[in-house]
Design a protein around this motif. Structure first.
Motif, short mmCIF file in Angstrom:
data_model
loop_
_atom_site.label_atom_id
_atom_site.label_comp_id
_atom_site.label_asym_id
_atom_site.label_seq_id
_atom_site.Cartn_x
_atom_site.Cartn_y
_atom_site.Cartn_z
N PRO A 1 0.87 -1.23 0.03
CA PRO A 1 0.04 -0.07 -0.05
C PRO A 1 0.83 1.17 -0.20
O PRO A 1 1.98 1.36 0.26
N ASP A 2 0.26 2.43 -0.44
CA ASP A 2 1.01 3.78 -0.47
C ASP A 2 0.74 4.27 1.13
O ASP A 2 1.58 4.69 1.72
N THR A 3 -0.46 4.21 1.67
CA THR A 3 -0.75 4.84 2.96
C THR A 3 -1.45 4.00 3.57
O THR A 3 -2.23 2.84 3.32
N VAL A 4 -1.41 4.13 5.12
CA VAL A 4 -2.35 3.33 6.17
C VAL A 4 -2.85 4.38 7.10
O VAL A 4 -2.28 5.44 7.61
N TYR A 5 -4.11 4.04 7.30
CA TYR A 5 -4.80 5.05 8.20
C TYR A 5 -5.63 3.78 9.22
O TYR A 5 -6.24 2.65 8.83
N CYS A 6 -5.50 4.04 10.67
CA CYS A 6 -6.03 3.13 11.54
C CYS A 6 -6.63 3.91 12.61
O CYS A 6 -6.34 4.83 13.20
N ARG A 7 -7.95 3.14 13.25
CA ARG A 7 -8.56 3.58 14.38
C ARG A 7 -8.58 2.33 15.19
O ARG A 7 -8.95 1.11 14.91
N LEU A 8 -7.96 2.37 16.52
CA LEU A 8 -8.04 1.50 17.45
C LEU A 8 -9.05 1.58 18.61
O LEU A 8 -8.93 2.74 19.08
N ASP A 9 -10.17 0.89 19.05
CA ASP A 9 -11.25 1.04 20.03
C ASP A 9 -11.40 0.20 20.85
O ASP A 9 -11.19 -1.02 20.61
N GLN A 10 -11.63 0.70 22.13
CA GLN A 10 -11.98 -0.37 23.19
C GLN A 10 -13.48 -0.31 23.52
O GLN A 10 -14.07 0.45 24.50
N ALA A 11 -14.43 -1.05 22.69
CA ALA A 11 -15.67 -1.01 22.72
C ALA A 11 -15.88 -1.66 24.09
O ALA A 11 -17.10 -1.14 24.86
N ALA B 1 2.89 -2.03 12.61
CA ALA B 1 3.63 -0.87 13.29
C ALA B 1 3.19 0.51 12.51
O ALA B 1 2.84 1.30 13.47
N ASP B 2 3.13 0.61 11.53
CA ASP B 2 2.58 1.70 10.77
C ASP B 2 1.21 1.93 11.11
O ASP B 2 0.76 3.21 11.49
N ALA B 3 0.23 1.00 11.33
CA ALA B 3 -1.15 1.06 11.47
C ALA B 3 -1.14 1.69 13.14
O ALA B 3 -2.06 2.51 13.70
N GLU B 4 -0.21 1.17 14.19
CA GLU B 4 -0.20 1.87 15.51
C GLU B 4 0.14 3.08 15.34
O GLU B 4 -0.27 3.79 16.24
N ARG B 5 1.16 3.51 14.53
CA ARG B 5 1.61 4.92 14.43
C ARG B 5 0.41 5.75 13.84
O ARG B 5 0.23 6.91 14.70
N SER B 6 -0.42 5.48 12.94
CA SER B 6 -1.29 6.00 12.64
C SER B 6 -2.63 6.25 13.76
O SER B 6 -3.09 7.11 13.69
N ALA B 7 -2.86 5.40 14.44
CA ALA B 7 -3.85 5.45 15.55
C ALA B 7 -3.38 6.08 16.55
O ALA B 7 -4.28 6.88 17.09
N GLU B 8 -2.06 6.13 16.88
CA GLU B 8 -1.60 7.22 17.95
C GLU B 8 -1.64 8.44 17.33
O GLU B 8 -1.85 9.60 18.24
N ARG B 9 -1.53 8.52 16.28
CA ARG B 9 -1.32 10.24 15.67
C ARG B 9 -2.77 10.63 15.12
O ARG B 9 -2.98 11.65 15.03
N ASN B 10 -3.71 9.65 15.14
CA ASN B 10 -4.88 9.95 14.41
C ASN B 10 -4.68 10.56 13.11
O ASN B 10 -5.31 11.53 12.71
N ALA B 11 -3.96 9.84 12.17
CA ALA B 11 -3.42 10.58 10.90
C ALA B 11 -3.06 9.48 10.23
O ALA B 11 -2.79 8.16 10.54
N VAL B 12 -3.03 9.78 8.42
CA VAL B 12 -2.50 8.89 7.68
C VAL B 12 -1.19 8.80 7.76
O VAL B 12 -0.44 10.07 7.78
N VAL B 13 -0.51 7.67 7.61
CA VAL B 13 0.83 7.32 7.60
C VAL B 13 1.20 6.87 6.15
O VAL B 13 0.64 5.94 5.44
#
Length: 347
Positions: free
Chosen positions: A182-192, A317-329
């Motif tokens: 992929p070119d970019t990754v965006y991730c949200r992690l939630d504790q439902a 790891a990229d997904a975790e960085r995205s979730a921490e920053r709430n940004a596209v990596v």
């Protein structure tokens, strides 16, 4: 060839069963089990008619050629590098390691000792997924524009979290289907529901002209357990229920009846697939183990290489960085994953 199964937890016990079947079928000459718990080692080995050892450092002393490693993820690097350093070819259950640096170190040790290295991303051996990959490669779906996956259940969250337990499959599957990164990754992690870790993942992998959307959760008590993949193309849509290994459903893409720029007046729904493809296939885990054994015997790379396994670790790891920053990596041009320098067939 002599095969070892190192670790006899849930997946390891299944690998041990298959190792016993391989001996019976003549796929390998012999096999042993390695498990630190002596009682469990004796029990699993006896169940499948195998011998056992209790220390992975002694595996090579028993003339073992290749090993399947299914120990807990934090132990992968020390166990696998010990085996590779002893000249034992290895396939490691996913994830290959818990960091990109550790995964790269494993790949380097395999190179240094001229060993075959595989990673257990079992869905690459799912018969229905393989059939969809061939449809994509032959262009029978037209131009692919969208991938969607849902893995939903209602159960306690595992300590490692849904990203590493569930989404690890998709980051590899999407690379496998599209044959690129992929070119970019965006991730949200939630504790439902879970208190200690995330139980829900929303992941978007942007491949430029293709978007992959992943929804994973242990906190959805609707429709029971769901494991589904949809691949949308310009000519047809393919759907796979991962709980059914051998069926691919194909849906027609309805032609547009409206002039360009006008609003669609109604929605066309497909209540049933236009075609159902039944594919042949063995148990995916057994196919994976057979591919590894044959790769060692033939001196070739297995279907899932150490580099593939490293990419999966990197994208998580990229997904975790995205979730921490709430940004596209952006992952383009990233040289964190090192290629293998050689395999035996190239020497």
């Amino acid at each position: 060839m002599k095969l070892a199964v190192v670790g006899t937890g849930y997946w390891g016990s299944n690998h041990a069963r298959i190792a016993g079947e391989f001996v019976d079928e003549g796929v390998v000459d012999d096999a042993i089990v390695c498990e630190a718990d002596p009682d469990r080692a004796a029990s699993v080995a006896s169940e499948h008619g195998l011998d056992y050892v209790t220390n992975h450092r002694t595996v090579a002393d028993h003339d073992v050629d290749a090993a399947i490693v299914a120990t807990p993820s934090p132990t992968h690097e020390p166990v696998v590098t010990d085996l590779l350093a002893d000249g034992v070819h290895a396939m490691v259950e996913k994830p290959l390691a818990l960091s990109v640096d550790a995964a790269n170190r494993i790949v380097r040790v395999a190179d240094d000792h001229d060993c075959i290295l595989g990673v257990g991303h079992v869905f690459r051996h799912h018969p229905a997924l393989d059939a969809v990959r061939e449809l994509v490669r032959r262009g029978e779906l037209g131009t692919v524009s969208h991938l969607r996956t849902a893995r939903h259940a209602c159960q306690p969250a595992r300590p490692v979290g849904a990203l590493h337990s569930l989404a690890v499959h998709e980051v590899d599957i999407y690379r496998y289907l599209l044959e690129r990164n992929p070119d970019t990754v965006y991730c949200r992690l939630d504790q439902a529901v879970a208190a200690e870790t995330h139980d829900t993942v929303t992941l978007v992998l942007d491949f430029g002209d293709v978007t992959g959307v992943v929804s994973e959760s242990w906190s959805i008590p609707v429709d029971g357990k769901r494991r589904e993949l949809v691949v949308v193309g310009s000519e047809a849509v393919a759907a796979v229920d991962y709980l059914d290994d051998t069926v691919v459903e194909l849906y027609d893409v309805p032609p547009s009846s409206q002039p360009a720029g006008t609003r669609q007046s109604h929605i066309v729904e497909s209540e049933a697939p236009a075609e159902v493809i039944d594919v042949d296939g063995d148990e995916p885990l057994k196919t994976e183990d057979r591919d590894f054994v044959e790769a060692v015997r033939d001196g070739r790379e297995p279907v899932t290489t150490g580099v593939d396994g490293t990419w999966a670790v990197k994208l998580l790891a990229d997904a975790e960085r995205s979730a921490e920053r709430n940004a596209v990596v952006d992952v383009r041009g990233d040289a964190m994953v090192e290629p293998r320098r050689s395999v035996r067939s190239q020497n």
